[in-house]
Design an enzyme around this catalytic site. Structure first.
Site, PDB file in Angstrom:
ATOM      1  N   GLY A 237     -42.567  23.202  36.100  1.00 56.76           N
ATOM      2  CA  GLY A 237     -42.012  23.659  34.794  1.00 56.76           C
ATOM      3  C   GLY A 237     -40.536  23.315  34.548  1.00 56.76           C
ATOM      4  O   GLY A 237     -39.764  23.356  35.882  1.00 56.76           O
ATOM      5  N   CYS A 238     -39.767  23.001  33.663  1.00 56.02           N
ATOM      6  CA  CYS A 238     -38.457  22.529  33.481  1.00 56.02           C
ATOM      7  C   CYS A 238     -37.500  23.708  34.029  1.00 56.02           C
ATOM      8  O   CYS A 238     -36.536  23.467  34.881  1.00 56.02           O
ATOM      9  CB  CYS A 238     -38.218  22.172  32.306  1.00 56.02           C
TER      10      CYS A 238
END
Length: 326
Positions: free
Chosen positions: A132-133
């Site tokens: 995920g970012c």
């Protein structure tokens, strides 16, 4: 050329990923799945794809097995990858699959695709879970400190509203966000669980959405078993990330605007408490659509196929807005 199918290319991340793959010297995109734009030229919708003769196709799980591709990138919402993976597991198990959703980030059968930490397990991998970012930035900010950490680190995160996706909500409504900052999911956020799982220790994560479109800033507070100076922290991080060109370490406080439309993560702002030199703070900034998603997917494909992780990324930059034209 290494053939690639991309499913879910009309989202923000898919729209950034497609031009990177299209210009890549070793990859050839042979099919692009989007039910909403099926039959329409890709170049009409995606900046950087002008001149391509590709058209969007409505690729459902049952038809994915008909494509003779070396790799498949799933740029779908959480919970939607399973049907495609089942088909590939059954009919084309050797296809390299990169899943940009969270569906396989906790699955031990999948390689976790953070090149700076897990490159060895990515070589030859056929099932890769893209991080995920927020989780990318938080882990890169904490990894060099793992042997010194005590207690529970706290990560205060601020993201542009592209991180909330394109489905309308308060978190991506410019009218709601104007002159505003929205905290959300202040306990048990998915990325809190992801970072804790892959670091092997718990963290606290406090996410917020800001009025700007893209980019992430993470302020990390941690307590260490040994007192550190700011110079020592700087040198520790520089040693840890030597040889990783997309991680830039410096003493100055990094800002979101420095990494917008960039493949880099910037780590800096090393601060030590004068009252308690065991308490330190670090700032990480990255573009959530690129290093937090599309750039990392390209790195993971590169490594899986035995290429240098930076292949196709040296001179390519994303657009200051999303790659979507409409």
């Amino acid at each position: 050329m290494i053939s690639v199918v991309v499913i879910g290319a009309r989202g923000y991340t898919g729209s950034e990923l497609l031009p990177l793959l299209h210009r890549h010297p070793e990859f050839e995109v042979i099919a692009i799945g989007s039910a909403s734009a099926a039959g329409q030229p890709v170049g009409r919708h995606i900046s950087g794809m002008e001149g391509s003769d590709l058209v969007f196709s409505d690729i459902r799980p049952a038809s994915l097995g008909n494509y003779a591709s070396d790799a498949c990138v799933l740029a779908l919402a959480n919970g939607e990858a399973g049907g495609y993976v089942e088909v590939l597991d059954d009919r084309k198990p050797d296809t390299v699959v990169v899943d940009l959703s969270a569906d396989h980030r906790f699955d031990p059968a999948w390689a976790y695709g953070q090149p700076e930490r897990f490159s060895k397990q990515l070589v030859g991998a056929t099932r890769i879970a893209n991080p995920g970012c927020y989780a990318t930035g938080a882990q890169l900010a904490l990894a060099p400190l793992m042997d010194l950490l005590v207690g529970t680190p706290v990560v205060f995160g601020v993201s542009g509203y592209s991180g909330a996706g394109s489905t309308p909500s308060r978190k991506n409504d410019p009218a709601v966000l104007e002159d505003n900052l929205l905290p959300y999911s202040l306990a048990d956020h998915l990325h809190e669980k992801e970072v804790s799982h892959h670091l092997g220790r718990g963290i606290r994560f406090l996410p917020h959405v800001a009025p700007f479109f893209r980019g992430i800033s993470l302020s990390v507070a941690a307590e260490l078993s040994e007192a550190q100076s700011e110079v020592e922290l700087l040198e520790r991080f520089r040693r840890f990330y030597a040889g990783f060109p997309l991680v830039e370490v410096g003493q100055a406080m990094p800002e979101v605007k420095q990494v917008r439309a960039s493949h880099r993560v910037m780590l800096g702002g090393f601060t030590v408490s004068e009252v308690n030199p065991h308490q330190v703070s670090i700032v990480a900034v990255l573009d959530n659509l690129l290093k937090g998603a599309a750039t990392q997917a390209v790195q993971n494909l590169n490594i899986a196929f035995g290429l240098d992780a930076m292949t196709g990324l040296d001179s390519i930059r994303g657009s200051l807005k999303s790659g979507r034209k409409s």
